[in-house]
Design a protein around this motif. Structure first.
Motif, short mmCIF file in Angstrom:
data_model
loop_
_atom_site.label_atom_id
_atom_site.label_comp_id
_atom_site.label_asym_id
_atom_site.label_seq_id
_atom_site.Cartn_x
_atom_site.Cartn_y
_atom_site.Cartn_z
N ALA A 1 0.83 -1.21 0.00
CA ALA A 1 0.00 0.00 0.00
C ALA A 1 0.87 1.26 0.00
CB ALA A 1 -0.94 0.00 1.21
N LEU A 2 1.94 1.26 0.77
CA LEU A 2 2.85 2.40 0.79
C LEU A 2 3.53 2.56 -0.57
CD1 LEU A 2 4.49 1.92 4.32
CD2 LEU A 2 2.91 3.74 3.64
N MET A 3 3.90 1.46 -1.19
CA MET A 3 4.51 1.53 -2.51
C MET A 3 3.54 2.12 -3.53
SD MET A 3 6.45 -2.17 -2.41
CE MET A 3 6.73 -2.21 -4.17
N PHE B 1 12.15 0.42 -5.79
CA PHE B 1 11.70 0.44 -4.40
C PHE B 1 12.63 -0.44 -3.57
CE2 PHE B 1 8.01 0.93 -7.14
CZ PHE B 1 7.31 1.99 -6.57
N VAL B 2 13.04 0.06 -2.42
CA VAL B 2 13.83 -0.73 -1.47
C VAL B 2 12.98 -0.88 -0.21
CG1 VAL B 2 15.89 -0.84 -0.04
CG2 VAL B 2 16.04 0.03 -2.39
N ASP C 1 15.77 8.28 -8.08
CA ASP C 1 14.32 8.19 -8.32
C ASP C 1 13.69 7.02 -7.58
OD1 ASP C 1 15.49 6.17 -9.79
OD2 ASP C 1 14.26 6.49 -11.58
N ALA C 2 14.44 6.44 -6.62
CA ALA C 2 13.95 5.27 -5.89
C ALA C 2 13.25 5.69 -4.59
CB ALA C 2 15.10 4.32 -5.58
N PHE C 3 12.35 4.81 -4.14
CA PHE C 3 11.63 5.02 -2.89
C PHE C 3 12.09 4.01 -1.84
CE2 PHE C 3 8.48 6.51 -6.08
CZ PHE C 3 8.35 7.82 -5.63
N PHE C 4 12.15 4.46 -0.59
CA PHE C 4 12.52 3.59 0.54
C PHE C 4 11.28 3.31 1.37
CE2 PHE C 4 13.82 3.37 5.08
CZ PHE C 4 14.45 2.14 5.04
N ILE D 1 17.25 10.40 -2.57
CA ILE D 1 16.21 9.44 -2.94
C ILE D 1 14.92 10.22 -3.18
CG2 ILE D 1 17.26 7.55 -1.67
CD1 ILE D 1 15.16 7.91 0.49
N ALA D 2 13.97 9.57 -3.86
CA ALA D 2 12.75 10.28 -4.27
C ALA D 2 11.74 10.43 -3.15
CB ALA D 2 12.10 9.55 -5.45
#
Length: 332
Positions: free
Chosen positions: A119-121, A206-207, A232-235, A258-259
């Motif tokens: 859901a967060l992703m 995504f990590v 451009d990645a999300f943690f 990071i994004a």
């Protein structure tokens, strides 16, 4: 053993939202005297010791810590069980020295937490919260900002325990590419690509941090780790706040290293994300609520009922952590 006194430490709020009345009814059906915390306050320190007077069993919530100063004063207690997986605030050595068996519960919330991670992703990828807030404010203009679809995107998962495995299963169902870093795991899914830590940080869109909190993983997500991620990645962190250096994460979020980030845990009260991070525009934060659902809470609560039943029958309860250190604990 009959007429055993059992203390349930959960206050009114925790009883309603984390333990559940089905498990309470199951305890009341046993030949025990159930002592309950009928207040809005947690039991800790002196108040926990006083409430446990005359009790053989303590069923503790996450706020009812069991440090040495408490364990040494629980004179009648034979079993101290934590209605959770996390036992970091229980001093097992002190409990063993006092002849107290320590138990915890298994992870009944893998589905709930894994769903929350997805859901967060989705929220970060599609700007759902931002667009919903704009509509709530009465702004119906179309921003024409492209989001991202999960299908075809790459997710890297750190930790391949029960939650990490479920995240992987859901990600694969979304047709994502999945890599996993866990040097201790056995990989039995051919669609999962095991990689090193550098690779799981540097390549994915995504990590997701799903590792257990151990001395080895403490603050593993630090400045160096965030620097390795794509800009451009999300943690995503749905594990424990102690795995993340929040100063380094804040710097990465505000500098564009990071994004963005999706957080359900952090260094705030009761392991919630810190407000200073939650306020950032590129952060989606929830107040440690990923497992706040009836199904996982009831699963663990019913395990504590089974542990009490074992005590009554003179059997070793499930998930006992120190039985080898107190072999004669029942006769204590």
């Amino acid at each position: 053993m009959t007429d055993m006194r059992v203390l349930l430490t959960h206050n009114r709020d925790l009883l309603k939202h984390f333990y559940g009345y089905r498990a309470v009814d199951a305890l009341k059906a046993l030949p025990i005297e159930l002592v309950m915390n009928d207040s809005n306050e947690p039991l800790s320190g002196d108040t926990l010791v006083k409430a446990a007077e005359g009790c053989e069993v303590v069923i503790s919530d996450r706020l009812a810590a069991g440090p040495r100063a408490v364990m040494e004063r629980l004179k009648n207690v034979k079993l101290f069980t934590r209605c959770a997986v996390d036992m970091r605030n229980i001093d097992v050595d002190a409990a063993s020295a006092a002849g107290i068996l320590v138990c915890n519960c298994s992870s009944g919330y893998a589905d709930a937490v894994a769903e929350h991670a997805l859901a967060l992703m989705l929220d970060l990828a599609r700007n759902i919260t931002r667009d919903a807030e704009r509509y709530h404010a009465g702004d119906a203009s179309h921003t024409m900002v492209f989001g991202r679809q999960l299908a075809g995107a790459h997710v890297g998962v750190i930790g391949y325990g029960s939650i990490g495995r479920r995240i992987v299963e859901l990600a694969l169902a979304f047709k994502m590419k999945v890599t996993v870093h866990d040097p201790y795991a056995r990989f039995d899914n051919g669609a999962v690509i095991p990689v090193g830590l550098d690779e799981v940080l540097s390549q994915p869109d995504f990590v997701v941090c799903a590792a257990y909190a151990t001395p080895e993983t403490e603050r593993m997500m630090n400045e160096g780790a965030f620097t390795k991620m794509r800009r451009d990645a999300f943690f995503i962190n749905i594990s424990r706040g102690i795995l993340v250096d929040e100063d380094a994460l804040e710097a990465a979020l505000t500098s564009g290293t990071i994004a963005g980030a999706g957080l359900d845990v952090g260094d705030g009260p009761d392991q919630q994300p810190s407000l200073r991070l939650a306020r950032l525009p590129n952060v989606i934060a929830t107040p440690h609520s990923a497992a706040l659902m009836i199904e996982p809470s009831e699963f663990q609560a019913m395990e504590t009922v089974e542990q009490v039943k074992a005590m009554l029958a003179g059997r070793l309860p499930i998930h006992a952590r120190n039985p080898h250190r107190i072999p004669n604990w029942l006769s204590r």
